[in-house]
Design a protein around this motif. Structure first.
Motif, short mmCIF file in Angstrom:
data_model
loop_
_atom_site.label_atom_id
_atom_site.label_comp_id
_atom_site.label_asym_id
_atom_site.label_seq_id
_atom_site.Cartn_x
_atom_site.Cartn_y
_atom_site.Cartn_z
N ARG A 1 40.01 40.53 37.02
CA ARG A 1 41.23 40.93 36.30
C ARG A 1 40.87 42.18 35.51
O ARG A 1 39.78 42.27 34.94
N ASP B 1 46.23 41.44 30.72
CA ASP B 1 46.67 42.07 31.97
C ASP B 1 46.56 41.03 33.07
O ASP B 1 45.48 40.57 33.39
N GLY B 2 47.68 40.65 33.66
CA GLY B 2 47.69 39.59 34.66
C GLY B 2 47.37 40.04 36.07
O GLY B 2 47.33 39.21 36.98
N THR B 3 47.14 41.33 36.30
CA THR B 3 46.85 41.81 37.64
C THR B 3 45.45 41.38 38.05
O THR B 3 44.48 41.62 37.34
N THR B 4 45.36 40.71 39.20
CA THR B 4 44.05 40.29 39.70
C THR B 4 43.78 40.95 41.04
O THR B 4 44.70 41.32 41.76
N TYR B 5 42.51 41.08 41.36
CA TYR B 5 42.07 41.71 42.60
C TYR B 5 41.04 40.81 43.26
O TYR B 5 40.05 40.42 42.62
N THR C 1 36.64 35.92 37.62
CA THR C 1 37.02 34.53 37.76
C THR C 1 36.49 34.02 39.09
O THR C 1 36.61 34.70 40.10
#
Length: 85
Positions: free
Chosen positions: A3, A9-13, A39
């Protein structure tokens, strides 16, 4: 997965795991590679070291060991990069 830059910031990759144990994250240029929150979904009784708590600097490869409940270990290297790098 990682993240970007802050817990808010909720954007994950998602990363791509290679056969040699590298997990590569290709991130937009706007994302600071030195401030990523990692994570991992681990089975019950498994753990990671070093701890994944807090922001991690993935501007250089980050070594991570996962220990399964039976004590077996697997080492991974987390690598974050921007496109074309």
């Amino acid at each position: 997965m990682v993240r970007a830059n802050s817990p808010e910031d909720g954007t994950t990759y998602d990363g791509v795991i290679s056969e040699n144990g590298n997990i590569t994250f290709e991130l937009p240029v706007k994302v600071k590679l030195s401030e990523l929150y990692v994570t991992a979904n681990l089975p019950v009784a498994a753990f990671a070291y070093p701890s994944l708590t807090g922001a991690k600097d993935l501007s250089t490869p980050f070594k991570l060991t996962i220990v399964a409940g039976d004590g077996t270990q697997k080492e991974y290297t987390l690598v974050a990069k921007h496109p074309n790098n």
